[in-house]
Design a protein around this motif. Structure first.
Motif, mmCIF file in Angstrom:
data_model
loop_
_atom_site.group_PDB
_atom_site.id
_atom_site.type_symbol
_atom_site.label_atom_id
_atom_site.label_comp_id
_atom_site.label_asym_id
_atom_site.label_seq_id
_atom_site.Cartn_x
_atom_site.Cartn_y
_atom_site.Cartn_z
ATOM 1 N N ASP A 20 -39.089 35.988 59.442
ATOM 2 C CA ASP A 20 -37.978 35.391 60.174
ATOM 3 C C ASP A 20 -37.781 34.126 60.312
ATOM 4 O OD1 ASP A 20 -35.649 35.184 61.907
ATOM 5 O OD2 ASP A 20 -36.231 36.806 63.192
ATOM 6 N N HIS A 22 -36.190 32.309 62.226
ATOM 7 C CA HIS A 22 -35.879 31.807 63.542
ATOM 8 C C HIS A 22 -36.858 30.898 63.962
ATOM 9 C CE1 HIS A 22 -34.444 31.719 67.558
ATOM 10 N NE2 HIS A 22 -35.634 32.124 68.032
ATOM 11 N N ARG A 92 -39.659 39.594 59.198
ATOM 12 C CA ARG A 92 -38.212 40.207 59.255
ATOM 13 C C ARG A 92 -38.220 41.644 59.243
ATOM 14 N NH1 ARG A 92 -35.500 40.023 54.862
ATOM 15 N NH2 ARG A 92 -33.474 40.138 55.916
ATOM 16 N N THR A 192 -29.423 37.554 55.521
ATOM 17 C CA THR A 192 -29.782 36.998 56.808
ATOM 18 C C THR A 192 -31.051 36.636 56.809
ATOM 19 O OG1 THR A 192 -27.914 38.519 57.512
ATOM 20 C CG2 THR A 192 -29.313 37.278 59.283
ATOM 21 N N SER A 195 -32.643 35.714 62.061
ATOM 22 C CA SER A 195 -32.081 36.783 62.548
ATOM 23 C C SER A 195 -31.240 36.484 63.720
ATOM 24 C CB SER A 195 -33.080 37.888 63.296
ATOM 25 O OG SER A 195 -34.103 36.932 64.222
ATOM 26 N N GLN A 196 -31.118 35.236 64.193
ATOM 27 C CA GLN A 196 -30.489 34.591 65.246
ATOM 28 C C GLN A 196 -29.014 33.965 64.607
ATOM 29 O OE1 GLN A 196 -31.524 35.744 68.368
ATOM 30 N NE2 GLN A 196 -32.970 36.685 67.203
ATOM 31 N N GLU A 209 -29.717 42.596 53.083
ATOM 32 C CA GLU A 209 -29.992 42.396 54.349
ATOM 33 C C GLU A 209 -31.321 43.189 54.719
ATOM 34 O OE1 GLU A 209 -28.864 41.222 57.987
ATOM 35 O OE2 GLU A 209 -27.566 40.974 56.490
ATOM 36 N N HIS A 210 -31.482 43.995 54.452
ATOM 37 C CA HIS A 210 -32.602 44.706 54.831
ATOM 38 C C HIS A 210 -33.318 45.285 53.355
ATOM 39 C CE1 HIS A 210 -35.383 47.776 56.646
ATOM 40 N NE2 HIS A 210 -35.099 47.408 58.003
#
Length: 224
Positions: A20, A22, A92, A192, A195-196, A209-210
């Motif tokens: 991630d 973030h 992620r 993305t 994640s934030q 996305e996933h």
């Protein structure tokens, strides 16, 4: 989205793809300016603006990712500062399951990251990421980032792979363009990475996305 029978080597970005983003966003835009302001006795906004201007000026260069450069530039141990918020490091969603499926498919799985070795070591310590892949290459060993088209033939010389039979997954559009110029056939971006934050618009390549969107994988059939 992916014809896995055509893939023999999977090249994976780390930050924003497997991990991630973030953590990195928070560190560079919040934690580092805060600590810099404390050490220099500056107003937070002034410290933030100074660091932000430097970040923008270095974007796409190896120095942008180099913790040694930042430590010298700010006269602070940036690697140690990154450890202060290491609890924010994490995968992620779906990344570990995807890595397990890749490992079980018996393809060669390689992380190719712009991360500096100090930051890479911290993330390996927190996540055990190295246990999921065959090897990890940091671009600092090559002296040029993934955004530089000249990086990719140098990587191939050290990590032999067939561009036509390779997949690169990366949230960095400039890196994907450079890899495409080199000839890597299968390219996937990440919608993305943080994640934030909201999704990144305008990907020229298929975007996920996933990781479940790339499953199932299965074992490769012979190529003739």
């Amino acid at each position: 989205m992916i014809d896995w029978n055509q893939i023999r080597t999977v090249l994976l970005d780390m930050d924003g793809t497997l991990l991630d983003l973030h953590y990195d966003t928070y560190f560079w835009l919040t934690h580092l300016p805060t600590r810099y302001a404390e050490v220099r006795g500056l107003p937070h906004e002034k410290a933030r603006d100074e660091i932000h201007r430097t970040i923008q000026g270095l974007r796409g260069s190896l120095d942008w990712y180099c913790l040694d450069y930042w430590s010298n530039r700010l006269d602070m141990d940036v690697g140690a500062l990154k450890s202060e918020v290491q609890e924010r490091i994490g995968f992620r969603a779906g990344a570990q399951h995807f890595l397990r499926e890749l490992r079980d498919s018996h393809r060669r799985v390689v992380i190719v990251t712009n991360a500096h070795q100090t930051g890479l070591d911290l993330k390996i310590h927190r996540t055990g990421l190295d246990q999921w892949v065959d090897t990890i290459h940091t671009t600092h060993s090559f002296g040029r980032p993934k955004e530089d088209p000249a990086f990719w033939p140098e990587l191939q010389a050290q990590e032999p792979f067939e561009p036509e039979q390779s997949l690169l997954i990366d949230d960095n559009h400039a890196a994907l363009r450079a890899a495409e110029t080199f000839g890597i056939r299968h390219l996937v971006s990440v919608r993305t990475p943080d994640s934030q934050q909201p999704p990144i618009p305008g990907a020229h390549w298929p975007a996920v996305e996933h990781f479940d969107e790339l499953l199932p994988i299965g074992t490769p059939e012979p190529l003739y």
